[in-house]
Scaffold this motif. Structure first.
Motif, PDB file in Angstrom:
ATOM      1  N   PRO A   1       0.829  -1.213   0.000  1.00 24.70           N
ATOM      2  CA  PRO A   1       0.000   0.000   0.000  1.00 24.70           C
ATOM      3  C   PRO A   1       0.865   1.265   0.000  1.00 24.70           C
ATOM      4  O   PRO A   1       2.035   1.235   0.380  1.00 24.70           O
ATOM      5  N   LYS A   2       0.259   2.353  -0.415  1.00 22.75           N
ATOM      6  CA  LYS A   2       0.879   3.685  -0.433  1.00 22.75           C
ATOM      7  C   LYS A   2       2.158   3.718  -1.265  1.00 22.75           C
ATOM      8  O   LYS A   2       3.199   4.223  -0.842  1.00 22.75           O
ATOM      9  N   THR A   3       2.054   3.122  -2.455  1.00 20.17           N
ATOM     10  CA  THR A   3       3.207   3.061  -3.351  1.00 20.17           C
ATOM     11  C   THR A   3       2.792   3.522  -4.745  1.00 20.17           C
ATOM     12  O   THR A   3       1.775   3.083  -5.278  1.00 20.17           O
ATOM     13  N   LEU A   4       3.600   4.398  -5.309  1.00 20.08           N
ATOM     14  CA  LEU A   4       3.459   4.735  -6.726  1.00 20.08           C
ATOM     15  C   LEU A   4       4.486   3.906  -7.498  1.00 20.08           C
ATOM     16  O   LEU A   4       5.679   4.002  -7.234  1.00 20.08           O
ATOM     17  N   TYR A   5       4.000   3.064  -8.396  1.00 20.61           N
ATOM     18  CA  TYR A   5       4.891   2.385  -9.335  1.00 20.61           C
ATOM     19  C   TYR A   5       5.014   3.354 -10.505  1.00 20.61           C
ATOM     20  O   TYR A   5       4.111   3.490 -11.322  1.00 20.61           O
TER      21      TYR A   5
ATOM     22  N   PHE B   1      -1.762  -4.233  -3.738  1.00 21.50           N
ATOM     23  CA  PHE B   1      -2.004  -4.608  -5.136  1.00 21.50           C
ATOM     24  C   PHE B   1      -1.516  -6.033  -5.322  1.00 21.50           C
ATOM     25  O   PHE B   1      -0.351  -6.340  -5.077  1.00 21.50           O
ATOM     26  N   LEU B   2      -2.412  -6.906  -5.723  1.00 17.29           N
ATOM     27  CA  LEU B   2      -2.036  -8.269  -6.106  1.00 17.29           C
ATOM     28  C   LEU B   2      -2.609  -8.500  -7.487  1.00 17.29           C
ATOM     29  O   LEU B   2      -3.787  -8.221  -7.726  1.00 17.29           O
ATOM     30  N   ALA B   3      -1.766  -8.982  -8.409  1.00 22.00           N
ATOM     31  CA  ALA B   3      -2.203  -9.131  -9.796  1.00 22.00           C
ATOM     32  C   ALA B   3      -1.562 -10.355 -10.423  1.00 22.00           C
ATOM     33  O   ALA B   3      -0.467 -10.774 -10.034  1.00 22.00           O
TER      34      ALA B   3
END
Ligand SMILES: [Fe+2]
Length: 213
Positions: A126-130, A184-186
């Motif tokens: 969480p709280k991450t900009l890729y 984020f899980l993808a």
């Protein structure tokens, strides 16, 4: 359940899950799965990076695909999570290298060998900009949690995509992902040109976006 059964079941569940979806790239990825050597290689579990602690929360947030979630849970102790280390630290930022992890299931480093094809799971804290980036490989992301923010081009606007909405990136399409409170899980797949390196595309608003997370 043996390791071999768990791998076979996970790949079958991924394929069944993808069969529910429509849109560009789905057929390419299912074709890659069909072409892969269905004989799982024995791979030892590797030490996982700390971000994998977010897998529990991600699996809790993963609704609407219970058979796939159970198949991931059944194999999680065998998953060799690693990080993508090709980005210069000054370009990708200080946070991303320790806020993401991925595991290859099919292709290099994965349970099942494949020729110029890669399929796996991708996790972002969480709280991450890729930050904005691009690569030669055509890429499918199917987020299993959501919504998360995406933009396609550094001057593009951000849009939220719910879980189970596939995102297909043509070769060299610039894309960025904004992960807020939910991990984020993808599923991710590179359908060819998997040896091409991903490159960061600088954008003027990273500092502002990251300060707001
Ligand atoms: Fe990408």
């Amino acid at each position: 359940m043996s390791h071999r059964e768990a791998v076979t079941r996970l790949i079958a569940e991924i394929d069944r899950y993808l069969a529910r979806l429509s849109g560009p790239g789905i057929a390419e990825v299912r074709d890659g799965i069909a072409r892969s050597n269905k004989c799982p290689a024995q791979t030892a579990a590797k030490p996982a990076p700390p971000v994998c602690g977010h897998l529990d929360a991600a699996l809790r947030a993963m609704t609407g695909a219970d058979p796939l979630r159970r198949a991931i849970e059944d194999i999680r102790s065998d998953l060799g999570w690693i990080t993508y280390d090709e980005y210069p630290r000054e370009a990708i930022g200080q946070r991303f290298p320790r806020a993401h992890a991925f595991v290859s299931l099919i292709g290099d480093g994965g349970f099942i060998p494949a020729e110029d094809f890669q399929l796996g799971l991708f996790l972002i804290a969480p709280k991450t900009l890729y930050r904005d980036h691009f690569h030669p490989a055509p890429e499918l992301y199917v987020p299993l949690t959501g919504p998360h923010g995406w933009r396609f081009g550094t001057d593009g606007s951000w849009h939220d995509y719910e879980a189970h909405i596939p995102i297909w990136n043509e070769p060299m399409r610039v894309h960025a992902t904004l992960v807020r409170d939910q991990p984020f899980l993808a599923l991710y797949a590179w359908t060819r040109d998997v040896d091409g390196i991903a490159v960061v595309k600088p954008a003027p608003d990273w500092a502002e976006i990251e300060a707001g997370l």
